[in-house]
Write a protein that holds these residues in place. Structure first.
Motif, PDB file in Angstrom:
ATOM      1  N   LEU A 187       0.782  -1.097   0.050  1.00 22.62           N
ATOM      2  CA  LEU A 187      -0.005  -0.153   0.140  1.00 22.62           C
ATOM      3  C   LEU A 187       0.727   1.182   0.091  1.00 22.62           C
ATOM      4  O   LEU A 187       1.573   1.654   0.883  1.00 22.62           O
ATOM      5  CB  LEU A 187      -0.929   0.130   1.230  1.00 22.62           C
ATOM      6  N   ALA A 188       0.688   2.258  -1.065  1.00 19.97           N
ATOM      7  CA  ALA A 188       1.554   3.414  -0.975  1.00 19.97           C
ATOM      8  C   ALA A 188       1.452   4.254   0.023  1.00 19.97           C
ATOM      9  O   ALA A 188       2.116   4.864   0.567  1.00 19.97           O
ATOM     10  CB  ALA A 188       1.497   3.810  -2.388  1.00 19.97           C
ATOM     11  N   GLN A 237      -8.580   3.678  -9.482  1.00 20.85           N
ATOM     12  CA  GLN A 237      -7.373   4.186  -8.870  1.00 20.85           C
ATOM     13  C   GLN A 237      -7.433   3.809  -7.419  1.00 20.85           C
ATOM     14  O   GLN A 237      -6.593   3.450  -6.770  1.00 20.85           O
ATOM     15  CB  GLN A 237      -6.806   5.419  -9.054  1.00 20.85           C
ATOM     16  N   SER A 238      -8.894   4.152  -6.886  1.00 20.34           N
ATOM     17  CA  SER A 238      -8.928   3.782  -5.369  1.00 20.34           C
ATOM     18  C   SER A 238      -8.966   2.541  -5.136  1.00 20.34           C
ATOM     19  O   SER A 238      -8.388   2.176  -3.836  1.00 20.34           O
ATOM     20  CB  SER A 238     -10.448   4.220  -5.187  1.00 20.34           C
ATOM     21  N   PHE A 239      -9.413   1.562  -5.923  1.00 22.60           N
ATOM     22  CA  PHE A 239      -9.279  -0.081  -5.752  1.00 22.60           C
ATOM     23  C   PHE A 239      -7.686  -0.297  -5.335  1.00 22.60           C
ATOM     24  O   PHE A 239      -7.387  -1.153  -4.562  1.00 22.60           O
ATOM     25  CB  PHE A 239      -9.969  -0.725  -6.673  1.00 22.60           C
ATOM     26  N   LEU A 240      -6.823   0.178  -6.352  1.00 21.12           N
ATOM     27  CA  LEU A 240      -5.390  -0.021  -6.348  1.00 21.12           C
ATOM     28  C   LEU A 240      -4.917   0.681  -5.005  1.00 21.12           C
ATOM     29  O   LEU A 240      -4.316  -0.185  -4.339  1.00 21.12           O
ATOM     30  CB  LEU A 240      -4.770   0.547  -7.574  1.00 21.12           C
ATOM     31  N   GLU A 241      -5.320   1.489  -4.469  1.00 18.68           N
ATOM     32  CA  GLU A 241      -4.758   2.383  -3.443  1.00 18.68           C
ATOM     33  C   GLU A 241      -5.129   1.903  -2.025  1.00 18.68           C
ATOM     34  O   GLU A 241      -4.396   1.634  -1.216  1.00 18.68           O
ATOM     35  CB  GLU A 241      -5.217   3.848  -3.249  1.00 18.68           C
ATOM     36  N   ARG A 242      -6.382   1.430  -2.031  1.00 15.45           N
ATOM     37  CA  ARG A 242      -6.886   0.687  -0.690  1.00 15.45           C
ATOM     38  C   ARG A 242      -6.530  -0.717  -0.681  1.00 15.45           C
ATOM     39  O   ARG A 242      -6.651  -0.988   0.338  1.00 15.45           O
ATOM     40  CB  ARG A 242      -8.456   1.006  -0.784  1.00 15.45           C
ATOM     41  N   THR A 243      -6.452  -1.295  -1.608  1.00 15.51           N
ATOM     42  CA  THR A 243      -6.271  -2.702  -1.573  1.00 15.51           C
ATOM     43  C   THR A 243      -4.852  -3.291  -1.663  1.00 15.51           C
ATOM     44  O   THR A 243      -4.446  -4.359  -1.278  1.00 15.51           O
ATOM     45  CB  THR A 243      -7.031  -3.623  -2.518  1.00 15.51           C
ATOM     46  N   GLY A 244      -4.076  -2.521  -2.467  1.00 16.37           N
ATOM     47  CA  GLY A 244      -2.765  -2.730  -3.036  1.00 16.37           C
ATOM     48  C   GLY A 244      -2.509  -3.898  -4.049  1.00 16.37           C
ATOM     49  O   GLY A 244      -1.562  -4.381  -4.340  1.00 16.37           O
TER      50      GLY A 244
END
Length: 396
Positions: free
Chosen positions: A8-9, A343-350
């Protein structure tokens, strides 16, 4: 902080949930962690010694949890139950003061308190506002005395009207909770309910379909005369039309709001933000650079208070697996009318886009998901068949 399976960034926004578990009476449809407190005479609040002991347990619980959220600002607080308005305004003031002393609250942090008209007394809601509450959520459910009796509610329609009137004077933002598809309810009766609620020009309205949940009194003795699926669908259409005509937007499956009055706390849930839950039976979802953790506190108030005093309020915790994360994310995000950016899926789940590519393609092929490749949002059909849409993201 140890190595894990995710990357997670950045950590999502953090909310705080505080559970106050007692009610005057356990409603037959309720499957929340609420516990009946029998009061004598006209008393409408907990004994001072019980409230004092519970507030001490909450302080101990929060202090033990601080290392997990150290330095993270809190964007919203929700004090739920149970019936939090069983606590006196000065006790709620003490609670909020305890939270402020231990957590960095963002400027303008929304602080919501759930209230029951059955605990309403003149000036009480103003006392909650003075205590630091910024938003009141009033559990009305119905303005019909016969329907309230069928639901096992402790208040009358008259008390509900008085409570909303006082809330409107004390708060710039408040919410009215209503239920529909009640035993014997007709479309005309629901229309009258909506008229009564909308006459107050509420900033926010939550309208829930009465469902029969396991482990409730209604599960063992269901009420008669429940509307069928067709009538319930007509009722939802009516709710959407009436709220739209009152300049309220349906921004989530069960939530309608005027501009600028969406519930920030619930939005953070639906956007898969983080939340620390303290209090009996409270749940937490906390993100770290390499994992997402879920926790649950002890459910029984007496056990919770004892364990919290020992620094052991958490009864169990588990790490959310990579396979579970897509469904957990979609279970929340797809409830939002506007959906969320990919993008929210990528950020919140990694997780990478490839982890949900197959499910996205299936959902779009079925007409349940919008075609926009940069956004995850249900179509009107997907909104109507939300369970089917969410189920596509279950792990094989």
């Amino acid at each position: 902080m140890r190595p894990g399976t995710l990357q997670l960034a950045a950590l999502p926004p953090l909310s705080l949930y505080v559970h106050l578990p007692w009610c005057l009476r356990k409603c037959p449809y309720c499957d929340f962690n609420s516990h009946e407190w029998r009061v004598d005479g006209a008393a409408r609040e907990l004994p001072a010694d019980t409230a004092r002991a519970y507030l001490a347990a909450l302080r101990a619980d929060l202090e033990a949890a601080l290392p997990l959220v150290w330095g993270r600002p809190v964007v919203s607080i929700f004090i739920g139950g149970g019936t939090p308005s069983l606590f006196a305004p000065e006790q709620i003031a003490e609670l909020i003061s305890d939270l402020r002393a231990r957590l960095p609250l963002e400027a303008g942090c929304e602080i919501t308190l759930e209230a029951n008209p059955g605990t309403f007394e003149r000036e009480r809601f103003k006392g909650f506002r003075d205590a630091g509450v910024t938003r009141l959520s009033i559990g009305v459910q119905s303005f019909d005395d016969a329907k309230l009796k069928a639901l096992g509610r402790v208040h009358s329609a008259e008390q509900a009207l008085a409570a909303i009137g006082e809330a409107a004077q004390a708060f710039e933002t408040f919410n009215i909770d209503l239920m529909y598809a009640l035993p014997g309810q007709t479309l005309a009766e629901l229309d009258r309910e909506l008229t009564t609620a909308l006459n107050f020009e509420p900033p926010h309205l939550s309208v829930y379909h009465l469902t029969i949940e396991p482990n409730t009194r209604f599960a063992t003795a269901p009420p008669s005369g429940l509307p069928d699926a067709d009538l319930a669908s007509e009722m939802l259409d009516l709710i959407t039309a009436r709220t739209g005509g009152a300049q309220m937007e349906r921004y989530e499956v069960s939530a309608y709001a005027r501009a600028g009055h969406r519930c920030a706390h619930n939005l953070n849930y639906w956007q898969f933000g983080d939340y620390l839950g303290i209090g009996a039976g409270a749940h937490s979802k906390l993100s770290f650079p390499h994992r997402v953790l879920r926790q649950v506190r002890w459910r029984e108030p007496a056990a919770y208070m004892s364990k919290a005093g020992e620094g052991a309020a958490v009864s169990n915790e588990n790490e959310v697996t990579r396979a579970e994360l897509p469904f957990e994310f979609m279970l929340n995000a797809l409830r939002l009318r506007e959906g969320v950016p990919l993008q929210s899926f990528l950020e919140r789940t990694g997780l990478p886009p490839s982890s949900i590519a197959k499910a996205l393609a299936q959902a779009r092929a079925k007409g349940l998901l919008e075609a926009d490749p940069a956004r995850i949002a249900a179509t009107p059909r997907g909104f109507d068949f939300l369970n089917d849409l969410q189920a596509l993201f279950l792990a094989d």
